[in-house]
Design a protein around this motif. Structure first.
Motif, short mmCIF file in Angstrom:
data_model
loop_
_atom_site.label_atom_id
_atom_site.label_comp_id
_atom_site.label_asym_id
_atom_site.label_seq_id
_atom_site.Cartn_x
_atom_site.Cartn_y
_atom_site.Cartn_z
N ALA A 105 0.84 -1.21 0.00
CA ALA A 105 0.00 0.00 0.00
C ALA A 105 0.87 1.26 0.00
CB ALA A 105 -0.92 0.00 1.21
N PHE A 106 0.50 2.22 -0.83
CA PHE A 106 1.24 3.48 -0.85
C PHE A 106 0.48 4.61 -0.16
CE2 PHE A 106 -1.09 3.43 -4.91
CZ PHE A 106 -1.78 4.64 -4.84
N ALA A 107 -0.80 4.37 0.21
CA ALA A 107 -1.58 5.42 0.88
C ALA A 107 -2.77 4.80 1.59
CB ALA A 107 -2.05 6.47 -0.12
N ARG A 108 -3.21 5.50 2.64
CA ARG A 108 -4.45 5.16 3.34
C ARG A 108 -5.29 6.42 3.42
NH1 ARG A 108 0.39 2.27 3.98
NH2 ARG A 108 -0.03 0.23 4.85
N ARG A 109 -6.59 6.23 3.39
CA ARG A 109 -7.51 7.38 3.43
C ARG A 109 -8.51 7.16 4.57
NH1 ARG A 109 -10.35 8.05 -2.03
NH2 ARG A 109 -8.23 8.64 -2.65
N TYR A 110 -8.63 8.16 5.43
CA TYR A 110 -9.57 8.12 6.55
C TYR A 110 -10.56 9.27 6.46
CZ TYR A 110 -6.91 4.67 9.29
OH TYR A 110 -6.30 3.52 9.75
N ARG A 111 -11.75 9.02 6.97
CA ARG A 111 -12.76 10.06 7.07
C ARG A 111 -13.28 10.10 8.51
NH1 ARG A 111 -17.44 11.18 2.65
NH2 ARG A 111 -15.52 11.69 1.54
N TYR A 112 -13.50 11.31 9.00
CA TYR A 112 -14.07 11.48 10.35
C TYR A 112 -15.32 12.34 10.22
CZ TYR A 112 -14.27 11.74 15.41
OH TYR A 112 -14.67 11.59 16.72
#
Length: 258
Positions: A105-112
């Motif tokens: 994986a080159f990136a992770r995306r989170y939402r709050y």
């Protein structure tokens, strides 16, 4: 030996986080037990990222190796038969032996998602963060700009964090309002333990007028967790997507390099 990647969705409120624990009440424990039922052998999974107690995922990615041959539908609908209702496999995809859910994986995306109103929520309990006082969205957006780029994020790092380096590259730090909710979205090559929740907490402090937007720059420069606000509640945090090289052709919500 075959390697299979899975997309997994879960509500984390009732579990002790992702990572396996002796009591067995984690998302990883439940998933491995269900996979083992279908495989007829012990299955161990590796995830793109370990989520904390109370944190959710709509785009978690895991991989596992197995000697048995099953149709892909068995790794989805079959496994879901043995999972609790708040954990579900969304897709299964065969991958090359060099694929690794975490290291590829080159990136992770989170939402709050933060509910901003005087009274606490009843509907959506466990799915929303909450803050009672009015927040200045513009000031928070200005503060978020300082978070983007490559920084030492020690000020937002939990004491028990096991990451080798506090330096991460945050490519997206955005927030916007939808009715009485404020939506935060963060994307980085990787995140430190509690990093997203700590950034949200700092932005809330700016939003309530405790500090100006430029305070965010001071926090980063200090590189000291003691100067940042307490860790914000996990309820509204969701791992929404993981980025992988296009060669693996994983289904959505994964994304490839732009």
């Amino acid at each position: 030996m075959a390697r299979i990647a899975l997309g997994v969705e879960y509500a984390g409120s009732l579990y002790h986080g992702w990572q396996s624990q002796p009591d067995g009440n984690t998302v990883q424990d439940h998933l491995q037990t269900a996979l083992s039922q279908i495989a007829g052998e012990a299955i161990a999974v590796i995830a793109a990222g370990r989520t904390d107690t109370g944190v959710h995922a709509s785009g978690q990615v895991v991989h596992f190796d197995t000697e048995v041959v099953r149709p892909l539908s068995a790794w989805v609908r079959g496994v879901n038969r043995f999972l609790p209702p708040d954990i579900a496999v969304q897709w299964a995809h065969p991958v090359a032996d060099h694929f690794h859910a975490r290291f590829s994986a080159f990136a992770r995306r989170y939402r709050y998602v933060l509910l901003n109103r005087p009274t606490r929520p009843a509907l959506g309990q466990g799915q929303l963060g909450w803050f009672h006082a009015p927040l200045d969205l513009t000031a928070m957006q200005q503060a978020a700009v300082y978070l983007q780029g490559e920084h030492d994020f020690s000020c937002f790092r939990a004491a028990e964090c096991q990451a080798k380096s506090p330096i991460k590259h945050l490519t997206r730090a955005a927030l916007w309002q939808q009715d009485n909710k404020i939506i935060f979205e963060f994307q980085a090559n990787a995140f430190l333990h509690h990093m997203v929740r700590n950034m949200v907490g700092a932005l809330v402090y700016v939003g309530k007028g405790a500090h100006p937007p430029s305070w965010m720059q001071q926090l980063l420069a200090a590189k000291d967790r003691r100067f940042a606000p307490p860790t914000f509640m996990p309820d509204g945090l969701v791992l929404t997507a993981v980025g992988y090289p296009a060669e693996f052709a994983l289904p959505a919500p994964c994304f490839s390099e732009e």
